[in-house]
Design a protein around this motif. Structure first.
Motif, PDB file in Angstrom:
ATOM      1  N   ALA A  60       0.822  -1.210   0.000  1.00  0.00           N
ATOM      2  CA  ALA A  60       0.000   0.000   0.000  1.00  0.00           C
ATOM      3  C   ALA A  60       0.853   1.257   0.000  1.00  0.00           C
ATOM      4  CB  ALA A  60      -0.933  -0.003   1.215  1.00  0.00           C
ATOM      5  N   ARG A  61       2.008   1.215   0.596  1.00  0.00           N
ATOM      6  CA  ARG A  61       2.902   2.376   0.663  1.00  0.00           C
ATOM      7  C   ARG A  61       4.031   2.283  -0.369  1.00  0.00           C
ATOM      8  NH1 ARG A  61       2.112   6.472   4.570  1.00  0.00           N
ATOM      9  NH2 ARG A  61       4.041   7.057   3.598  1.00  0.00           N
ATOM     10  N   GLY A  62       3.969   1.308  -1.245  1.00  0.00           N
ATOM     11  CA  GLY A  62       5.051   1.054  -2.187  1.00  0.00           C
ATOM     12  C   GLY A  62       5.463   2.252  -3.025  1.00  0.00           C
ATOM     13  N   ARG A  63       4.493   2.981  -3.556  1.00  0.00           N
ATOM     14  CA  ARG A  63       4.812   4.124  -4.420  1.00  0.00           C
ATOM     15  C   ARG A  63       5.613   5.186  -3.658  1.00  0.00           C
ATOM     16  NH1 ARG A  63       2.028   5.685  -9.261  1.00  0.00           N
ATOM     17  NH2 ARG A  63       2.944   7.613  -9.975  1.00  0.00           N
ATOM     18  N   GLN A  64       5.197   5.480  -2.427  1.00  0.00           N
ATOM     19  CA  GLN A  64       5.913   6.475  -1.630  1.00  0.00           C
ATOM     20  C   GLN A  64       7.325   5.990  -1.301  1.00  0.00           C
ATOM     21  OE1 GLN A  64       2.786   5.412  -0.809  1.00  0.00           O
ATOM     22  NE2 GLN A  64       1.508   7.245  -0.775  1.00  0.00           N
ATOM     23  N   LEU A  69      13.102   6.341  -2.247  1.00  0.00           N
ATOM     24  CA  LEU A  69      14.372   5.701  -2.616  1.00  0.00           C
ATOM     25  C   LEU A  69      15.006   6.374  -3.826  1.00  0.00           C
ATOM     26  CD1 LEU A  69      13.731   1.886  -2.117  1.00  0.00           C
ATOM     27  CD2 LEU A  69      15.484   3.270  -1.004  1.00  0.00           C
ATOM     28  N   VAL A  70      14.197   6.739  -4.817  1.00  0.00           N
ATOM     29  CA  VAL A  70      14.726   7.415  -6.000  1.00  0.00           C
ATOM     30  C   VAL A  70      15.385   8.725  -5.592  1.00  0.00           C
ATOM     31  CG1 VAL A  70      14.057   8.591  -8.141  1.00  0.00           C
ATOM     32  CG2 VAL A  70      13.202   6.303  -7.664  1.00  0.00           C
ATOM     33  N   ASP A  71      14.748   9.465  -4.697  1.00  0.00           N
ATOM     34  CA  ASP A  71      15.355  10.706  -4.203  1.00  0.00           C
ATOM     35  C   ASP A  71      16.677  10.418  -3.500  1.00  0.00           C
ATOM     36  OD1 ASP A  71      13.291  12.235  -5.183  1.00  0.00           O
ATOM     37  OD2 ASP A  71      12.220  12.335  -3.257  1.00  0.00           O
ATOM     38  N   GLN A  72      16.739   9.329  -2.758  1.00  0.00           N
ATOM     39  CA  GLN A  72      17.944   8.977  -2.023  1.00  0.00           C
ATOM     40  C   GLN A  72      19.088   8.565  -2.957  1.00  0.00           C
ATOM     41  OE1 GLN A  72      18.464   9.077   1.452  1.00  0.00           O
ATOM     42  NE2 GLN A  72      16.594  10.256   1.267  1.00  0.00           N
ATOM     43  N   LEU A  73      18.758   7.984  -4.109  1.00  0.00           N
ATOM     44  CA  LEU A  73      19.799   7.518  -5.027  1.00  0.00           C
ATOM     45  C   LEU A  73      20.672   8.653  -5.536  1.00  0.00           C
ATOM     46  CD1 LEU A  73      17.864   4.862  -7.120  1.00  0.00           C
ATOM     47  CD2 LEU A  73      19.593   4.435  -5.378  1.00  0.00           C
ATOM     48  N   ASN A  74      20.110   9.829  -5.652  1.00  0.00           N
ATOM     49  CA  ASN A  74      20.865  10.980  -6.151  1.00  0.00           C
ATOM     50  C   ASN A  74      21.608  11.709  -5.049  1.00  0.00           C
ATOM     51  OD1 ASN A  74      19.859  10.455  -8.716  1.00  0.00           O
ATOM     52  ND2 ASN A  74      18.044  11.676  -8.346  1.00  0.00           N
ATOM     53  N   ASP A  75      21.380  11.319  -3.808  1.00  0.00           N
ATOM     54  CA  ASP A  75      22.001  11.978  -2.664  1.00  0.00           C
ATOM     55  C   ASP A  75      23.341  11.309  -2.357  1.00  0.00           C
ATOM     56  OD1 ASP A  75      22.630  13.337  -0.377  1.00  0.00           O
ATOM     57  OD2 ASP A  75      20.951  12.588   0.813  1.00  0.00           O
ATOM     58  N   GLU A  76      24.414  12.101  -2.390  1.00  0.00           N
ATOM     59  CA  GLU A  76      25.736  11.542  -2.122  1.00  0.00           C
ATOM     60  C   GLU A  76      25.879  11.097  -0.675  1.00  0.00           C
ATOM     61  OE1 GLU A  76      28.749  14.298  -3.325  1.00  0.00           O
ATOM     62  OE2 GLU A  76      28.032  14.360  -5.391  1.00  0.00           O
ATOM     63  N   ASP A  77      25.106  11.702   0.227  1.00  0.00           N
ATOM     64  CA  ASP A  77      25.173  11.355   1.645  1.00  0.00           C
ATOM     65  C   ASP A  77      24.092  10.344   2.030  1.00  0.00           C
ATOM     66  OD1 ASP A  77      27.260  13.179   1.948  1.00  0.00           O
ATOM     67  OD2 ASP A  77      25.877  14.832   2.363  1.00  0.00           O
ATOM     68  N   ALA A  78      23.613   9.585   1.054  1.00  0.00           N
ATOM     69  CA  ALA A  78      22.558   8.612   1.324  1.00  0.00           C
ATOM     70  C   ALA A  78      23.081   7.530   2.276  1.00  0.00           C
ATOM     71  CB  ALA A  78      22.093   7.970   0.014  1.00  0.00           C
ATOM     72  N   TYR A 148      12.288   5.806 -14.738  1.00  0.00           N
ATOM     73  CA  TYR A 148      10.875   5.690 -14.387  1.00  0.00           C
ATOM     74  C   TYR A 148      10.064   4.828 -15.355  1.00  0.00           C
ATOM     75  CZ  TYR A 148      12.127   9.691 -11.490  1.00  0.00           C
ATOM     76  OH  TYR A 148      12.733  10.519 -10.596  1.00  0.00           O
ATOM     77  N   GLY A 149      10.598   4.570 -16.534  1.00  0.00           N
ATOM     78  CA  GLY A 149       9.873   3.773 -17.517  1.00  0.00           C
ATOM     79  C   GLY A 149       9.194   4.650 -18.559  1.00  0.00           C
ATOM     80  N   LEU A 150       9.074   4.118 -19.760  1.00  0.00           N
ATOM     81  CA  LEU A 150       8.533   4.861 -20.894  1.00  0.00           C
ATOM     82  C   LEU A 150       7.086   5.294 -20.654  1.00  0.00           C
ATOM     83  CD1 LEU A 150       8.843   5.887 -23.802  1.00  0.00           C
ATOM     84  CD2 LEU A 150       8.114   3.634 -24.581  1.00  0.00           C
ATOM     85  N   GLU A 151       6.262   4.378 -20.159  1.00  0.00           N
ATOM     86  CA  GLU A 151       4.845   4.694 -19.972  1.00  0.00           C
ATOM     87  C   GLU A 151       4.653   5.833 -18.963  1.00  0.00           C
ATOM     88  OE1 GLU A 151       2.416   3.553 -21.913  1.00  0.00           O
ATOM     89  OE2 GLU A 151       4.053   2.554 -22.965  1.00  0.00           O
ATOM     90  N   THR A 152       5.456   5.825 -17.906  1.00  0.00           N
ATOM     91  CA  THR A 152       5.350   6.882 -16.893  1.00  0.00           C
ATOM     92  C   THR A 152       5.749   8.221 -17.485  1.00  0.00           C
ATOM     93  OG1 THR A 152       5.857   5.292 -15.164  1.00  0.00           O
ATOM     94  CG2 THR A 152       6.131   7.601 -14.610  1.00  0.00           C
TER      95      THR A 152
END
Length: 158
Positions: A60-64, A69-78, A148-152
């Motif tokens: 139920a919370r998967g999208r959030q 996680l996507v935001d964290q991937l770009n963070d060098e201090d993740a 994110y994928g083509l469809e998105t």
């Protein structure tokens, strides 16, 4: 001799202040640890109360979770677990053979296999960045498609 004594007293005072600071940080970490344990127990109790599996809460919370996680991937201090996840995904893709090939054939194949998007402007809702596509996909747009994928990305056309 008295100067040395005063310097030592000053150093002891500095170290004691640092010890107190570290003890406060440790107490805060303990409170957070207790909070995580309490959260986990509450989640288990809620799952039992509503006859759900824990996994159903996660779905139920998967999208959030994915967005976070996507935001964290770009963070060098993740956190370390984000870096671990990133390397595991890279290893998996490499194992599956999804890594880009090198050489002329690969370049030609990748150009013809490039996902087709309509010309126009696309806005990434996560970053707010806007990209204009004319003939070929701009680099940023291609990265969004990979991420994110083509469809998105098609849905982001403005």
């Amino acid at each position: 001799m008295f100067q040395e004594y005063e310097q030592l007293e000053q150093q002891i005072a500095e170290h004691q202040a640092r010890i107190e600071e570290l003890q406060e940080q440790m107490a805060q970490a303990e409170r957070k640890k207790d909070g995580v344990i309490a959260f986990d127990k509450a989640l288990v109790n809620l799952a039992a109360e509503y006859h759900m599996e824990e996994e159903e809460f996660f779905v139920a919370r998967g999208r959030q979770v994915v967005e976070w996680l996507v935001d964290q991937l770009n963070d060098e201090d993740a956190p370390d677990y984000v870096q671990t996840l990133k390397s595991r995904v890279a290893r998996h893709l490499k194992k599956e053979g999804d890594t880009p090939r090198r050489g002329r054939r690969a370049a030609a194949a990748s150009k013809s296999a490039e996902p087709k998007l309509e010309t126009g402007h696309y806005r990434n809702p996560y970053t707010g960045a806007t990209v204009e596509k004319k003939k070929r996909n701009p680099k940023a747009l291609s990265q969004w498609i990979d991420e994110y994928g083509l469809e998105t990305v098609k849905e982001w056309k403005i």
